[in-house]
Design a protein around this motif. Structure first.
Motif, PDB file in Angstrom:
ATOM      1  N   GLY A 108      77.613  38.280  32.043  1.00 21.97           N
ATOM      2  CA  GLY A 108      76.488  38.013  32.938  1.00 21.97           C
ATOM      3  C   GLY A 108      75.536  39.186  33.026  1.00 21.97           C
ATOM      4  O   GLY A 108      74.308  39.016  33.011  1.00 21.97           O
ATOM      5  N   SER A 109      76.085  40.385  33.093  1.00 25.21           N
ATOM      6  CA  SER A 109      75.257  41.588  33.164  1.00 25.21           C
ATOM      7  C   SER A 109      74.464  41.790  31.889  1.00 25.21           C
ATOM      8  O   SER A 109      73.273  42.128  31.927  1.00 25.21           O
ATOM      9  CB  SER A 109      76.151  42.812  33.433  1.00 25.21           C
ATOM     10  OG  SER A 109      75.414  44.011  33.325  1.00 25.21           O
ATOM     11  N   VAL A 110      75.119  41.568  30.752  1.00 24.54           N
ATOM     12  CA  VAL A 110      74.437  41.750  29.467  1.00 24.54           C
ATOM     13  C   VAL A 110      73.274  40.774  29.329  1.00 24.54           C
ATOM     14  O   VAL A 110      72.173  41.149  28.897  1.00 24.54           O
ATOM     15  CB  VAL A 110      75.429  41.589  28.294  1.00 24.54           C
ATOM     16  CG1 VAL A 110      74.691  41.462  26.959  1.00 24.54           C
ATOM     17  CG2 VAL A 110      76.382  42.780  28.246  1.00 24.54           C
ATOM     18  N   ALA A 111      73.488  39.525  29.690  1.00 26.72           N
ATOM     19  CA  ALA A 111      72.426  38.517  29.598  1.00 26.72           C
ATOM     20  C   ALA A 111      71.231  38.905  30.468  1.00 26.72           C
ATOM     21  O   ALA A 111      70.068  38.821  30.032  1.00 26.72           O
ATOM     22  CB  ALA A 111      72.964  37.151  30.006  1.00 26.72           C
ATOM     23  N   TYR A 112      71.509  39.332  31.690  1.00 33.84           N
ATOM     24  CA  TYR A 112      70.435  39.724  32.610  1.00 33.84           C
ATOM     25  C   TYR A 112      69.703  40.959  32.094  1.00 33.84           C
ATOM     26  O   TYR A 112      68.457  40.978  32.059  1.00 33.84           O
ATOM     27  CB  TYR A 112      71.029  40.004  33.980  1.00 33.84           C
ATOM     28  CG  TYR A 112      70.054  40.651  34.950  1.00 33.84           C
ATOM     29  CD1 TYR A 112      69.061  39.893  35.577  1.00 33.84           C
ATOM     30  CD2 TYR A 112      70.106  42.016  35.214  1.00 33.84           C
ATOM     31  CE1 TYR A 112      68.155  40.481  36.445  1.00 33.84           C
ATOM     32  CE2 TYR A 112      69.209  42.614  36.085  1.00 33.84           C
ATOM     33  CZ  TYR A 112      68.236  41.847  36.697  1.00 33.84           C
ATOM     34  OH  TYR A 112      67.335  42.438  37.557  1.00 33.84           O
ATOM     35  N   ARG A 113      70.441  41.983  31.696  1.00 32.56           N
ATOM     36  CA  ARG A 113      69.811  43.234  31.266  1.00 32.56           C
ATOM     37  C   ARG A 113      69.009  43.055  29.974  1.00 32.56           C
ATOM     38  O   ARG A 113      67.948  43.650  29.799  1.00 32.56           O
ATOM     39  CB  ARG A 113      70.868  44.317  31.105  1.00 32.56           C
ATOM     40  CG  ARG A 113      71.356  44.846  32.458  1.00 32.56           C
ATOM     41  CD  ARG A 113      72.782  45.368  32.399  1.00 32.56           C
ATOM     42  NE  ARG A 113      72.977  46.319  31.314  1.00 32.56           N
ATOM     43  CZ  ARG A 113      74.127  46.455  30.657  1.00 32.56           C
ATOM     44  NH1 ARG A 113      75.167  45.665  30.945  1.00 32.56           N
ATOM     45  NH2 ARG A 113      74.226  47.359  29.705  1.00 32.56           N
ATOM     46  N   ALA A 114      69.515  42.227  29.071  1.00 32.52           N
ATOM     47  CA  ALA A 114      68.772  41.969  27.826  1.00 32.52           C
ATOM     48  C   ALA A 114      67.422  41.324  28.139  1.00 32.52           C
ATOM     49  O   ALA A 114      66.386  41.694  27.567  1.00 32.52           O
ATOM     50  CB  ALA A 114      69.596  41.082  26.899  1.00 32.52           C
ATOM     51  N   ASP A 115      67.424  40.369  29.054  1.00 34.24           N
ATOM     52  CA  ASP A 115      66.170  39.718  29.429  1.00 34.24           C
ATOM     53  C   ASP A 115      65.217  40.705  30.106  1.00 34.24           C
ATOM     54  O   ASP A 115      63.997  40.678  29.868  1.00 34.24           O
ATOM     55  CB  ASP A 115      66.454  38.548  30.369  1.00 34.24           C
ATOM     56  CG  ASP A 115      67.110  37.372  29.670  1.00 34.24           C
ATOM     57  OD1 ASP A 115      67.035  37.315  28.423  1.00 34.24           O
ATOM     58  OD2 ASP A 115      67.718  36.521  30.365  1.00 34.24           O
ATOM     59  N   GLN A 116      65.752  41.575  30.938  1.00 34.02           N
ATOM     60  CA  GLN A 116      64.916  42.544  31.632  1.00 34.02           C
ATOM     61  C   GLN A 116      64.308  43.554  30.663  1.00 34.02           C
ATOM     62  O   GLN A 116      63.139  43.926  30.792  1.00 34.02           O
ATOM     63  CB  GLN A 116      65.736  43.266  32.706  1.00 34.02           C
ATOM     64  CG  GLN A 116      66.164  42.388  33.879  1.00 34.02           C
ATOM     65  CD  GLN A 116      64.968  41.808  34.627  1.00 34.02           C
ATOM     66  OE1 GLN A 116      64.062  42.533  35.034  1.00 34.02           O
ATOM     67  NE2 GLN A 116      64.963  40.487  34.798  1.00 34.02           N
ATOM     68  N   ALA A 176      63.780  43.040  27.441  1.00 35.28           N
ATOM     69  CA  ALA A 176      62.773  42.307  26.654  1.00 35.28           C
ATOM     70  C   ALA A 176      61.470  42.184  27.432  1.00 35.28           C
ATOM     71  O   ALA A 176      60.365  42.310  26.865  1.00 35.28           O
ATOM     72  CB  ALA A 176      63.310  40.933  26.275  1.00 35.28           C
ATOM     73  N   ALA A 177      61.579  41.976  28.742  1.00 27.85           N
ATOM     74  CA  ALA A 177      60.384  41.825  29.577  1.00 27.85           C
ATOM     75  C   ALA A 177      59.590  43.128  29.676  1.00 27.85           C
ATOM     76  O   ALA A 177      58.380  43.104  29.924  1.00 27.85           O
ATOM     77  CB  ALA A 177      60.777  41.351  30.972  1.00 27.85           C
ATOM     78  N   LEU A 178      60.270  44.267  29.472  1.00 23.55           N
ATOM     79  CA  LEU A 178      59.560  45.551  29.505  1.00 23.55           C
ATOM     80  C   LEU A 178      58.511  45.640  28.405  1.00 23.55           C
ATOM     81  O   LEU A 178      57.562  46.421  28.497  1.00 23.55           O
ATOM     82  CB  LEU A 178      60.554  46.716  29.335  1.00 23.55           C
ATOM     83  CG  LEU A 178      61.528  47.011  30.473  1.00 23.55           C
ATOM     84  CD1 LEU A 178      62.477  48.129  30.061  1.00 23.55           C
ATOM     85  CD2 LEU A 178      60.769  47.392  31.743  1.00 23.55           C
TER      86      LEU A 178
END
Length: 367
Positions: free
Chosen positions: A227-235, A237-239
């Motif tokens: 769950g953490s990896v999925a969230y952090r990857a999206d964040q 990418a958004a950078l």
């Protein structure tokens, strides 16, 4: 010479009067004059306590044996040691003593530290044949000489390792990689710095100007619970909104991609000398341009540059004054390590005289 015990090794070194070339698995291509001393007879895991994240092994233990034991318990060597065989065109099996002696550390160094940062203790035989023990099996403050860290990266010039104690860490549940396509070297270095400076715990940051598809790609690794990896990857990418960003979420593909970075696979089977340049990340793109390399790979967020150049090229003359150092990893006809400034060179000579007064251990390797 191939000692089977620490005592045998001590006797061999104590009675030696000519240079000795210390050899573990022979995978890093170091060939020196002198009698070859193989450490392969000093092999085996002597203690492994998964609950305390501690492993002790004799120096000649194959790295693969250690990694297999750790994997069975869901653990790993977090500093991600490189396998030099493809780059160097060598065979044999890497040993844990060789890893420690050369302080071999992979892409994860940018987030967790180097091999020496995971060392708890060492046993070794110095150039007089004296058996020395330093450190233990737990992290603690050190007074006097920190011989554990001193031996890590000494390339066998101060003593021959017989046993090492290491801190290990759990393997993450999964991993992902944010990929940014088409960045220039300078923009890639800025992007890696931005990602590493974010709160999203990037565990690897690399850039290849010519990727497998012939175009530049910047790689940002995230590891941890799913769950953490999925969230952090999206964040992350958004950078980089507005850039050509994609996310690789298949853990096996991510692992394969980072082995490619770790082992500098882009240079395998390619002619030319290979240099490893440690530098301030913000200066990486400028320094790389000075090198005039045939191929480049940036790791550690730009703090490490791998450069493949025409055979016989001394990149140190092109770099000039450098806040870092350049090491010849593959090539002939030049000193492997960059000459040290006067005061540091004097300190190094003093240490070698103290630990190896007969000047017999890997003579000439480090000046």
């Amino acid at each position: 010479m191939r000692p089977e015990t620490e005592a045998e090794l001590a006797d061999m070194i104590a009675s030696a009067s000519a240079p000795i070339c210390v050899k573990g698995g022979g995978t890093r291509g170091v060939n020196l004059n002198g009698d070859v001393l193989e450490t392969g007879g000093l092999s085996g895991i002597t203690l492994y306590e998964p609950g305390s994240l501690t492993l002790v092994a004799q120096a000649g233990t194959p790295l693969a044996e250690i990694e297999a034991a750790l994997d069975a318990e869901g653990q790993r060597l977090a500093f991600e040691p490189m396998d030099h065989r493809g780059l160097m065109g060598t065979s044999g099996a890497p040993t844990i003593g060789g890893v420690v002696a050369a302080n071999v550390s992979g892409p994860r160094r940018v987030s967790v530290g180097a091999c020496r940062d995971f060392m708890l203790g060492v046993r070794y035989v110095d150039g007089t044949g004296t058996i020395v023990k330093n450190g233990g099996r737990v992290m603690k403050n050190v007074t006097g000489y920190d011989l554990v860290k001193l031996m890590s990266g000494s390339w066998g010039t101060l003593g021959v390792l017989t046993e090492v104690s290491l801190k290990v860490l759990p393997k993450p549940e999964t991993s992902a990689c944010v990929l940014i396509d088409g960045l220039s070297d300078a923009d890639a270095v800025q992007a890696m710095a931005k990602a590493l400076g974010s709160p999203f715990e990037v565990s690897g940051a690399a850039h290849i100007p010519v990727g497998l598809d012939g175009h530049p790609v910047t790689m940002l690794r995230i590891e941890g619970f799913a769950g953490s990896v999925a969230y952090r990857a999206d964040q992350i990418a958004a950078l980089f909104g507005g850039l050509a960003v994609r996310v690789e979420r298949d853990a096996d593909a991510v692992a394969k991609g980072w082995r490619w970075v770790r082992d500098v696979e882009a240079f395998h089977g390619q002619s030319g000398d290979v240099w490893r340049i440690s530098c301030t990340p913000s200066e990486a793109a400028v320094l790389a341009a000075k090198v005039g390399a045939e191929a480049l790979l940036y790791d550690w967020g730009g703090g490490l540059i791998w450069a493949r150049v025409t055979e016989g090229t001394d990149v140190r003359t092109r770099l000039g004054l450098l806040d870092g150092h350049a090491t010849l990893v593959r090539g002939t006809g030049q000193a492997k390590f960059q000459p040290e400034p006067g005061p540091i060179a004097a300190l190094s000579r003093g240490l070698r005289q103290k630990f190896d007064p007969k000047s017999i251990l890997n003579t000439g390797l480090m000046g």
